[in-house]
Design a protein around this motif. Structure first.
Motif, PDB file in Angstrom:
ATOM      1  N   VAL A   3       0.820  -1.216   0.000  1.00 14.91           N
ATOM      2  CA  VAL A   3       0.000   0.000   0.000  1.00 14.91           C
ATOM      3  C   VAL A   3       0.849   1.259   0.000  1.00 14.91           C
ATOM      4  CG1 VAL A   3      -1.899  -1.186   1.178  1.00 14.91           C
ATOM      5  CG2 VAL A   3      -0.207   0.098   2.535  1.00 14.91           C
ATOM      6  N   GLU A  59     -14.530  -8.989   0.214  1.00 11.60           N
ATOM      7  CA  GLU A  59     -13.762  -9.083   1.452  1.00 11.60           C
ATOM      8  C   GLU A  59     -14.188 -10.260   2.321  1.00 11.60           C
ATOM      9  OE1 GLU A  59     -12.539  -4.840   2.928  1.00 11.60           O
ATOM     10  OE2 GLU A  59     -14.550  -4.719   2.058  1.00 11.60           O
ATOM     11  N   VAL A  89      -0.022  -2.188   5.803  1.00 13.11           N
ATOM     12  CA  VAL A  89      -0.949  -1.133   6.232  1.00 13.11           C
ATOM     13  C   VAL A  89      -0.481  -0.449   7.517  1.00 13.11           C
ATOM     14  CG1 VAL A  89      -2.957  -2.165   5.119  1.00 13.11           C
ATOM     15  CG2 VAL A  89      -2.396  -2.807   7.475  1.00 13.11           C
ATOM     16  N   ARG A 115       1.276   5.656   3.000  1.00 11.71           N
ATOM     17  CA  ARG A 115       0.336   4.992   2.095  1.00 11.71           C
ATOM     18  C   ARG A 115       0.153   5.760   0.795  1.00 11.71           C
ATOM     19  NH1 ARG A 115      -4.538   1.563   2.107  1.00 11.71           N
ATOM     20  NH2 ARG A 115      -4.336   1.024   4.318  1.00 11.71           N
ATOM     21  N   GLU A 127      -6.618  -6.440   3.368  1.00 11.95           N
ATOM     22  CA  GLU A 127      -5.420  -5.673   3.688  1.00 11.95           C
ATOM     23  C   GLU A 127      -4.772  -6.269   4.926  1.00 11.95           C
ATOM     24  OE1 GLU A 127      -5.769  -1.223   1.841  1.00 11.95           O
ATOM     25  OE2 GLU A 127      -6.251  -1.449   3.965  1.00 11.95           O
ATOM     26  N   THR A 128      -3.441  -6.322   4.926  1.00 13.10           N
ATOM     27  CA  THR A 128      -2.702  -6.957   6.013  1.00 13.10           C
ATOM     28  C   THR A 128      -1.501  -6.110   6.422  1.00 13.10           C
ATOM     29  OG1 THR A 128      -1.253  -8.179   4.492  1.00 13.10           O
ATOM     30  CG2 THR A 128      -3.302  -9.271   5.178  1.00 13.10           C
ATOM     31  N   SER A 129      -0.927  -6.481   7.534  1.00  8.82           N
ATOM     32  CA  SER A 129       0.377  -5.963   7.956  1.00  8.82           C
ATOM     33  C   SER A 129       1.184  -7.134   8.474  1.00  8.82           C
ATOM     34  CB  SER A 129       0.231  -4.904   9.053  1.00  8.82           C
ATOM     35  OG  SER A 129       1.499  -4.647   9.656  1.00  8.82           O
ATOM     36  N   GLY A 166      -3.419  -6.275   0.030  1.00  4.99           N
ATOM     37  CA  GLY A 166      -2.715  -5.014   0.205  1.00  4.99           C
ATOM     38  C   GLY A 166      -1.934  -5.076   1.511  1.00  4.99           C
ATOM     39  N   ASN A 167      -0.616  -5.200   1.421  1.00  5.14           N
ATOM     40  CA  ASN A 167       0.225  -5.404   2.611  1.00  5.14           C
ATOM     41  C   ASN A 167       0.861  -4.085   3.074  1.00  5.14           C
ATOM     42  OD1 ASN A 167       1.418  -7.045   4.606  1.00  5.14           O
ATOM     43  ND2 ASN A 167       3.298  -7.220   3.417  1.00  5.14           N
ATOM     44  N   ALA A 184      -7.437   1.864   0.329  1.00  2.00           N
ATOM     45  CA  ALA A 184      -8.104   0.564   0.380  1.00  2.00           C
ATOM     46  C   ALA A 184      -9.161   0.460  -0.716  1.00  2.00           C
ATOM     47  CB  ALA A 184      -8.737   0.356   1.751  1.00  2.00           C
ATOM     48  N   GLY A 216      -7.753  -0.941  -4.014  1.00  2.00           N
ATOM     49  CA  GLY A 216      -7.568  -2.387  -4.017  1.00  2.00           C
ATOM     50  C   GLY A 216      -8.893  -3.107  -4.091  1.00  2.00           C
ATOM     51  N   ARG A 217      -9.875  -2.602  -3.354  1.00  2.00           N
ATOM     52  CA  ARG A 217     -11.209  -3.212  -3.359  1.00  2.00           C
ATOM     53  C   ARG A 217     -11.844  -3.126  -4.748  1.00  2.00           C
ATOM     54  NH1 ARG A 217     -13.174  -0.094   0.160  1.00  2.00           N
ATOM     55  NH2 ARG A 217     -12.309  -1.226   1.942  1.00  2.00           N
TER      56      ARG A 217
END
Length: 313
Positions: A190, A308, A224, A230, A250-252, A221-222, A234, A237-238
């Motif tokens: 991101v 999602e 975050v 950024r 979305e992840t971290s 999407g990594n 989001a 990506g969506r």
């Protein structure tokens, strides 16, 4: 002599059970890490990790001494998660490893695709353990390749072989044809708009090559946690996921945010592949597809299904 099953602390910073799910041996017995989860309408719960011997692999339940809850998603998105157990029970799989008593543990391949530096390797490392792994540890860059993780969800065990795509060494086309994963995880950062373009091109290839019609695909999407840097909202990506008909999250990997949800969602999408195949056969048998064509021309897009929600088609 160790017991057949040993428990590891659940959650980030849990007890030490080896490095990232690698097999261990003691007194000639091979041990592996088993990650256990439970799915409820309120989210994905991490029940902790344990060590099991290969000869005890048919054990279908693990009790962890420490139960921890991972970051949970919106209950609305996970309300259909209970379908996973029903999907699993109806799937026959020729892949897998036989145990001493003849029980088979299904094995599936996960392809991690994306531009260099988006965090594929860090996510893969986080998949293998509940322990905290610093996503910004430079030594992780040397750990790309193929890793395996054993996952137990509501009493059913599955093994995932996670293949990390070396973007600078192998094209997406070669990777897909060489490994033929059961599910594709397309990762972008991101904080890097160019990586989203790479992800879009990858999704287009999967669509044109007909992989997307029969395989689960998840857009991720990594990073975050790097909110101040950024570059990709989001919504972008969506929107891409919706336009391609794939899943989105979305992840971290740095904070292990939504990593458990992604791991369990990967397995859910794999289990839905037989249903995709049946849908494909049904579509191909139709002599006329005017309704489908009209829907696409008029812009009708899966409005009843959230991109999602990783637990439905």
């Amino acid at each position: 002599m160790l017991a057949e099953t040993r428990r590891c602390g659940g959650g980030n910073g849990g007890g030490n059970c080896g490095n990232g799910g690698d097999d261990e041996t003691e007194d000639g017995v091979e041990y592996y890490r088993l990650r256990s989860f439970s799915i409820t309408a309120n989210g994905v719960f991490n029940l902790g990790d344990s060590l099991k011997s290969r000869r005890s692999r048919s054990i279908n339940s693990v009790t962890s001494s420490g139960t921890s809850c991972s970051s949970t998603r919106d209950a609305r998105l996970l309300s259909s998660a209970s379908q996973l157990s029903g999907i699993e029970s109806g799937v026959e799989n020729d892949q897998g490893e036989s145990t001493d008593d003849g029980t088979r543990v299904a094995t599936y391949k996960v392809g991690m695709l994306g531009a260099s530096g988006v965090g594929k390797t860090a996510l893969t490392a986080q998949f293998t353990t509940s322990e905290y792994i610093c996503a910004y540890d430079a030594s992780l860059d040397d750990e790309y390749g193929q890793k395996s993780v054993s996952v137990m969800i509501d009493g059913q065990e599955t093994e995932l072989e996670i293949i990390d795509h070396p973007a600078t060494e192998m094209s997406v086309e070669t990777f897909c044809s060489s490994y033929n994963p059961d599910v594709y995880v397309v990762v972008y950062s991101v904080v890097d708009r160019r990586s989203l373009k790479f992800a879009e091109e990858t999704l287009v290839h999967l669509w044109k090559s007909d992989y997307m019609a029969t395989h689960g695909v998840i857009l991720v999407g990594n990073k975050v946690d790097l909110q101040r840097k950024r570059e990709v909202a989001a919504m972008m990506g969506r929107r891409l996921a919706n336009s391609c008909g794939c899943k989105f999250i979305e992840t971290s990997s740095g904070l292990a945010h939504h990593v458990d949800e992604l791991l369990v969602g990967i397995l859910a999408q794999i289990k839905l592949n037989p249903q995709r195949d049946r849908n494909q056969v049904t579509r191909r048998r139709r002599s006329k597809q005017r309704r489908t064509i009209l829907k696409h021309l008029l812009g009708f897009k899966r409005k009843t299904k959230s991109c999602e929600n990783l637990f439905v088609l």
